[in-house]
Design a protein around this motif. Structure first.
Motif, mmCIF file in Angstrom:
data_model
loop_
_atom_site.group_PDB
_atom_site.id
_atom_site.type_symbol
_atom_site.label_atom_id
_atom_site.label_comp_id
_atom_site.label_asym_id
_atom_site.label_seq_id
_atom_site.Cartn_x
_atom_site.Cartn_y
_atom_site.Cartn_z
ATOM 1 N N UNK A 172 0.808 -1.210 0.000
ATOM 2 C CA UNK A 172 0.000 0.000 0.000
ATOM 3 C C UNK A 172 0.845 1.265 0.000
ATOM 4 N N UNK A 173 2.008 1.222 0.618
ATOM 5 C CA UNK A 173 2.829 2.439 0.746
ATOM 6 C C UNK A 173 3.361 2.930 -0.593
ATOM 7 N N UNK A 174 3.290 2.087 -1.623
ATOM 8 C CA UNK A 174 3.805 2.486 -2.930
ATOM 9 C C UNK A 174 2.794 3.310 -3.725
ATOM 10 N N UNK A 175 1.566 3.376 -3.239
ATOM 11 C CA UNK A 175 0.541 4.140 -3.961
ATOM 12 C C UNK A 175 0.799 5.631 -3.772
ATOM 13 N N UNK A 176 0.961 6.326 -4.884
ATOM 14 C CA UNK A 176 1.223 7.765 -4.831
ATOM 15 C C UNK A 176 -0.041 8.575 -5.077
ATOM 16 N N UNK A 177 -0.851 8.146 -6.045
ATOM 17 C CA UNK A 177 -2.092 8.871 -6.328
ATOM 18 C C UNK A 177 -3.017 7.962 -7.119
ATOM 19 N N UNK A 178 -4.312 8.282 -7.111
ATOM 20 C CA UNK A 178 -5.305 7.462 -7.797
ATOM 21 C C UNK A 178 -6.318 8.354 -8.504
ATOM 22 N N UNK A 179 -6.834 7.855 -9.636
ATOM 23 C CA UNK A 179 -7.805 8.601 -10.450
ATOM 24 C C UNK A 179 -7.315 10.033 -10.667
ATOM 25 N N UNK A 180 -6.142 10.128 -11.262
ATOM 26 C CA UNK A 180 -5.479 11.415 -11.435
ATOM 27 C C UNK A 180 -5.870 12.026 -12.779
ATOM 28 N N UNK A 181 -6.510 13.182 -12.745
ATOM 29 C CA UNK A 181 -6.838 13.912 -13.969
ATOM 30 C C UNK A 181 -5.612 14.697 -14.411
ATOM 31 N N UNK A 182 -5.152 14.428 -15.612
ATOM 32 C CA UNK A 182 -3.985 15.125 -16.143
ATOM 33 C C UNK A 182 -4.342 15.721 -17.494
ATOM 34 N N UNK A 183 -3.748 16.852 -17.802
ATOM 35 C CA UNK A 183 -4.011 17.503 -19.079
ATOM 36 C C UNK A 183 -2.761 18.234 -19.543
ATOM 37 N N UNK A 184 -2.702 18.454 -20.830
ATOM 38 C CA UNK A 184 -1.566 19.149 -21.422
ATOM 39 C C UNK A 184 -2.076 20.008 -22.561
ATOM 40 N N UNK A 185 -1.746 21.297 -22.532
ATOM 41 C CA UNK A 185 -2.170 22.215 -23.583
ATOM 42 C C UNK A 185 -1.192 22.119 -24.751
ATOM 43 N N UNK A 186 -1.694 21.617 -25.868
ATOM 44 C CA UNK A 186 -0.901 21.525 -27.090
ATOM 45 C C UNK A 186 -1.228 22.732 -27.975
ATOM 46 N N UNK A 187 -0.432 22.997 -29.010
ATOM 47 C CA UNK A 187 -0.704 24.164 -29.869
ATOM 48 C C UNK A 187 -2.110 24.188 -30.452
ATOM 49 N N UNK A 188 -2.652 23.013 -30.833
ATOM 50 C CA UNK A 188 -3.950 22.986 -31.512
ATOM 51 C C UNK A 188 -5.055 22.309 -30.718
ATOM 52 N N UNK A 189 -4.749 21.772 -29.555
ATOM 53 C CA UNK A 189 -5.767 21.065 -28.772
ATOM 54 C C UNK A 189 -5.271 20.854 -27.346
ATOM 55 N N UNK A 190 -6.179 20.409 -26.487
ATOM 56 C CA UNK A 190 -5.829 20.071 -25.105
ATOM 57 C C UNK A 190 -5.937 18.561 -24.940
ATOM 58 N N UNK A 191 -4.859 17.942 -24.507
ATOM 59 C CA UNK A 191 -4.820 16.499 -24.305
ATOM 60 C C UNK A 191 -5.142 16.211 -22.841
ATOM 61 N N UNK A 192 -6.189 15.415 -22.606
ATOM 62 C CA UNK A 192 -6.638 15.123 -21.252
ATOM 63 C C UNK A 192 -6.760 13.619 -21.034
ATOM 64 N N UNK A 193 -6.625 13.212 -19.791
ATOM 65 C CA UNK A 193 -6.793 11.804 -19.461
ATOM 66 C C UNK A 193 -6.909 11.621 -17.963
#
Length: 249
Positions: free
Chosen positions: A104-125
């Motif tokens: 359990x101690x190895x868990x850093x985060x869960x259900x993490x929303x991440x995004x990155x602004x690209x020149x023509x779009x926003x990449x999300x996951x």
């Protein structure tokens, strides 16, 4: 699919399989949240069942969809198998090397929303799980199904691999930490090792992101002429009766 669901506003068909998968995912998230609060003592079979029942009550009302008792019990069994593996040290990050010590101690985060602004779009996951062992960061995507045959399902696995590569790219860009490995965890697997691991490759990730750029360019140009190459995807598509590709050839 993008044209029908995003451009034209059609609604996806909700199925029991989707509800089942969401139920497993959300209950595993409850398990991870307890571990991140250092409340491993609360991760008991009784509490797991209570979390699952609460999630099912909320999901079924929201989605207006329902599962049978056997399906609910099967979802519970999947979550419990994952918990037992983590408790006995044969889960993620261990490689089977530290059996007997909980992970359990190895868990850093869960259900993490991440995004990155690209020149023509926003990449999300959304990343199901980020785990760490010292300087190494690993990402995990959970699949509430049985582990596929590696050779027969190579197209499907390649699609999942590319999905993980996008997540790895997002995590690295957002956190500045390097992703070491990427995992698919099949909670429905009862007999064999449920994990499929991919080593991270910068060249492969760059190729995947380039493909994303090309797809986005087509979407922006309203070019929806490309058809799916995998007939299995077609058989599971909500638009299969309109398209008719399943019946072709």
């Amino acid at each position: 699919q993008y044209k029908f669901f995003k451009e034209l506003g059609f609604t996806r068909v909700r199925t029991g399989a989707t509800l089942f998968g969401t139920l497993v995912h959300e209950t595993i998230e409850d398990v991870h949240r307890a571990a991140m609060r250092h409340e491993e003592f609360n991760i008991t079979p009784e509490n797991v069942r209570q979390w699952l029942d609460t999630n099912y009550s909320t999901l079924s009302k929201r989605e207006h969809s329902y599962l049978g008792e056997k399906q609910i019990d099967a979802a519970y069994a999947q979550v419990l198998r994952y918990v037992n593996r983590m408790e006995t040290g044969v889960g993620l990050m261990s490689g089977g090397e530290r059996q007997g010590a909980a992970l359990w101690q190895h868990i850093q985060d869960a259900e993490v929303d991440v995004s990155l602004v690209k020149p023509d779009y926003i990449l999300q996951g959304t990343v199901d799980l980020i785990s760490t062992d010292g300087d190494n960061v690993e990402i995990v995507d959970f699949k509430s199904e049985k582990k596929p045959e590696l050779l027969m399902e190579s197209n499907s696995l390649n699609r999942y691999k590319r999905q993980l590569e996008v997540y790895a790219h997002l995590v690295e860009e957002k956190t500045g930490k390097k992703v070491n490995r990427m995992h698919l965890y099949y909670t429905g697997e009862e007999k064999e090792e449920p994990i499929i691991t991919f080593e991270k490759s910068k060249d492969s990730i760059d190729t995947t992101i380039k493909e994303f750029d090309e797809v986005v360019e087509k979407i922006q140009n309203h070019d929806f002429s490309q058809e799916a190459e995998n007939k299995k995807l077609c058989r599971e598509c909500d638009m299969r009766y309109y398209c008719g590709k399943v019946k072709k050839n």
